[in-house]
Design a protein around this motif. Structure first.
Motif, short mmCIF file in Angstrom:
data_model
loop_
_atom_site.label_atom_id
_atom_site.label_comp_id
_atom_site.label_asym_id
_atom_site.label_seq_id
_atom_site.Cartn_x
_atom_site.Cartn_y
_atom_site.Cartn_z
N LEU A 75 0.37 38.26 -32.44
CA LEU A 75 -0.67 39.06 -33.07
C LEU A 75 -2.00 38.42 -32.69
O LEU A 75 -2.20 37.22 -32.93
N ALA A 76 -2.90 39.18 -32.08
CA ALA A 76 -4.20 38.66 -31.68
C ALA A 76 -5.29 39.46 -32.40
O ALA A 76 -5.30 40.69 -32.36
N LEU A 77 -6.23 38.74 -33.03
CA LEU A 77 -7.28 39.39 -33.81
C LEU A 77 -8.45 38.45 -34.00
O LEU A 77 -8.36 37.25 -33.71
N SER A 78 -9.54 39.00 -34.49
CA SER A 78 -10.66 38.17 -34.93
C SER A 78 -10.45 37.83 -36.40
O SER A 78 -10.11 38.72 -37.20
N HIS A 79 -10.63 36.58 -36.75
CA HIS A 79 -10.47 36.18 -38.15
C HIS A 79 -11.42 37.02 -39.01
O HIS A 79 -12.61 37.14 -38.70
N PRO A 80 -10.91 37.64 -40.09
CA PRO A 80 -11.75 38.56 -40.87
C PRO A 80 -12.92 37.91 -41.59
O PRO A 80 -13.85 38.61 -42.01
N VAL A 81 -12.92 36.59 -41.73
CA VAL A 81 -14.02 35.90 -42.42
C VAL A 81 -14.87 35.10 -41.44
O VAL A 81 -16.10 35.21 -41.43
N THR A 82 -14.24 34.30 -40.59
CA THR A 82 -14.99 33.43 -39.68
C THR A 82 -15.34 34.11 -38.36
O THR A 82 -16.25 33.66 -37.66
N GLY A 83 -14.60 35.15 -38.00
CA GLY A 83 -14.81 35.80 -36.72
C GLY A 83 -14.17 35.09 -35.55
O GLY A 83 -14.24 35.57 -34.41
N GLU A 84 -13.52 33.96 -35.80
CA GLU A 84 -12.89 33.19 -34.73
C GLU A 84 -11.70 33.95 -34.14
O GLU A 84 -10.91 34.54 -34.87
N PRO A 85 -11.55 33.95 -32.80
CA PRO A 85 -10.36 34.56 -32.21
C PRO A 85 -9.10 33.83 -32.69
O PRO A 85 -9.06 32.60 -32.72
N LEU A 86 -8.10 34.60 -33.07
CA LEU A 86 -6.89 34.03 -33.63
C LEU A 86 -5.68 34.64 -32.91
O LEU A 86 -5.55 35.86 -32.83
N LEU A 87 -4.83 33.78 -32.37
CA LEU A 87 -3.60 34.22 -31.72
C LEU A 87 -2.43 33.57 -32.43
O LEU A 87 -2.32 32.34 -32.44
N ILE A 88 -1.58 34.39 -33.03
CA ILE A 88 -0.45 33.89 -33.81
C ILE A 88 0.84 34.28 -33.10
O ILE A 88 1.05 35.46 -32.81
N ARG A 89 1.70 33.31 -32.86
CA ARG A 89 2.96 33.55 -32.16
C ARG A 89 4.14 33.23 -33.06
O ARG A 89 4.05 32.30 -33.87
N ALA A 90 5.22 33.95 -32.89
CA ALA A 90 6.43 33.73 -33.67
C ALA A 90 7.59 33.43 -32.74
O ALA A 90 7.83 34.16 -31.76
N GLY A 91 8.33 32.37 -33.04
CA GLY A 91 9.49 31.98 -32.23
C GLY A 91 10.67 32.91 -32.46
O GLY A 91 10.69 33.75 -33.36
N LEU A 92 11.69 32.74 -31.62
CA LEU A 92 12.87 33.60 -31.62
C LEU A 92 14.04 32.93 -32.33
O LEU A 92 14.19 31.71 -32.29
N ASP A 93 14.88 33.75 -32.97
CA ASP A 93 16.00 33.21 -33.72
C ASP A 93 17.19 32.91 -32.81
O ASP A 93 17.15 33.13 -31.59
N ASP A 94 18.28 32.41 -33.40
CA ASP A 94 19.44 31.97 -32.62
C ASP A 94 20.09 33.11 -31.84
O ASP A 94 20.55 32.91 -30.71
N GLN A 95 20.16 34.30 -32.44
CA GLN A 95 20.79 35.41 -31.74
C GLN A 95 19.98 35.81 -30.52
O GLN A 95 20.53 36.10 -29.45
N TRP A 96 18.67 35.84 -30.67
CA TRP A 96 17.80 36.13 -29.52
C TRP A 96 18.00 35.08 -28.43
O TRP A 96 18.15 35.40 -27.25
N MET A 97 17.98 33.81 -28.82
CA MET A 97 18.09 32.74 -27.83
C MET A 97 19.44 32.79 -27.13
O MET A 97 19.53 32.49 -25.92
N ARG A 98 20.48 33.17 -27.85
CA ARG A 98 21.80 33.28 -27.23
C ARG A 98 21.79 34.33 -26.10
O ARG A 98 22.36 34.13 -25.04
N ILE A 99 21.11 35.45 -26.34
CA ILE A 99 21.00 36.49 -25.32
C ILE A 99 20.15 36.01 -24.15
O ILE A 99 20.52 36.20 -22.97
N LEU A 100 19.03 35.40 -24.43
CA LEU A 100 18.15 34.92 -23.35
C LEU A 100 18.87 33.90 -22.47
O LEU A 100 18.72 33.92 -21.24
N GLU A 101 19.63 33.02 -23.09
CA GLU A 101 20.35 32.01 -22.32
C GLU A 101 21.48 32.64 -21.51
O GLU A 101 21.70 32.28 -20.34
N ALA A 102 22.19 33.60 -22.11
CA ALA A 102 23.30 34.26 -21.41
C ALA A 102 22.81 35.01 -20.18
O ALA A 102 23.52 35.08 -19.17
#
Length: 252
Positions: free
Chosen positions: A216-243
């Protein structure tokens, strides 16, 4: 600022300051209480509130089977600002998905979506709403051709790892758009293909829908700073990526 995730109090806290908190929502977790799932006892909003020690306000949503970045505000004023940012398309959302078939390198699905009411949640909604504009960009990241005949028409079965970037935020947009172009998201029990869902459960012990809100990429609603938030993948996802030897393809 670029933030990765860490776990706190049964919920995966990705980012927190005095105005915002973002979590990596697990697949199968509802954002908040719903008449559609009366038996559920765990909700992202309540777990996040308990973890940070204050009330939180949802500013967007993720479907129950979708994992990934979910953002909350810590005040109604900040929530209003963020809701406006989402409505005005000032927030960039990127998702990862595994879909059936080989998709072209990149493209756009521009296909208006009609309103699909839930029997209980949308009981009093206007059922005559016109179809709403819906636009999704895709980028194909990797492909695999497997020696399994999931369909009787073919001796092998193909899948693509894709990055999806929605311009609009319609209900079930990504799932419905992928179905529209005949590249159903694997594990989607409402808009997907049951043959491929069953294959992934049996062959890879993967029972979840393979759709993940990666960033999710956005400007912080109070400071205006660019903010990029990333979320890691769970075990089932990683199992598919590895396979499929796709681990290196999800970066970037």
């Amino acid at each position: 600022m670029d933030i990765e995730s860490g776990t706190v109090n049964q919920i995966d806290i990705i980012y927190e300051d005095e105005f915002l908190v973002a979590i990596n929502k697990e697949a199968g977790l509802l954002v908040h209480r719903s008449w559609l799932d009366k038996g559920e006892t765990r909700f992202a909003m309540q777990l996040t509130r308990d973890a940070v020690g204050c009330h939180v306000f949802p500013v967007h949503r993720l479907d129950k089977p979708t994992s990934g970045v979910l953002l909350f505000a810590k005040s109604s004023a900040v929530a209003r600002s963020l809701t406006e940012a989402f409505a005005e398309h000032n927030v960039t959302k990127q998702y990862l998905a595994v879909v059936r078939g080989f998709m072209a390198d990149q493209g756009v699905v521009d296909y208006a979506l009609s309103f699909k009411p839930d029997a209980i949640a949308d009981k009093f909604a206007d059922l005559d709403k016109p179809a709403q504009e819906a636009v999704t960009h895709w980028q194909s990241l990797a492909q695999v051709d497997l020696p399994f005949a999931v369909s009787k028409k073919h001796d092998t079965t193909r899948y693509s790892l894709v990055r999806l970037t929605p311009e609009t935020g319609r209900k079930h947009q990504l799932r419905r758009h992928m179905r529209h172009v005949f590249h159903h998201i694997v594990g989607d029990t409402s808009h997907g293909d049951g043959r491929h869902n069953r294959f992934f459960r049996a062959q890879y012990d993967c029972s979840r829908m393979l759709l993940h809100a990666q960033s999710l990429a956005l400007s912080h609603p109070v400071t205006g700073e660019p903010l990029l938030i990333r979320a890691g993948l769970d075990d089932q996802w990683m199992r598919i990526l590895e396979a499929f030897s796709w681990v290196d393809s999800v970066e970037g």
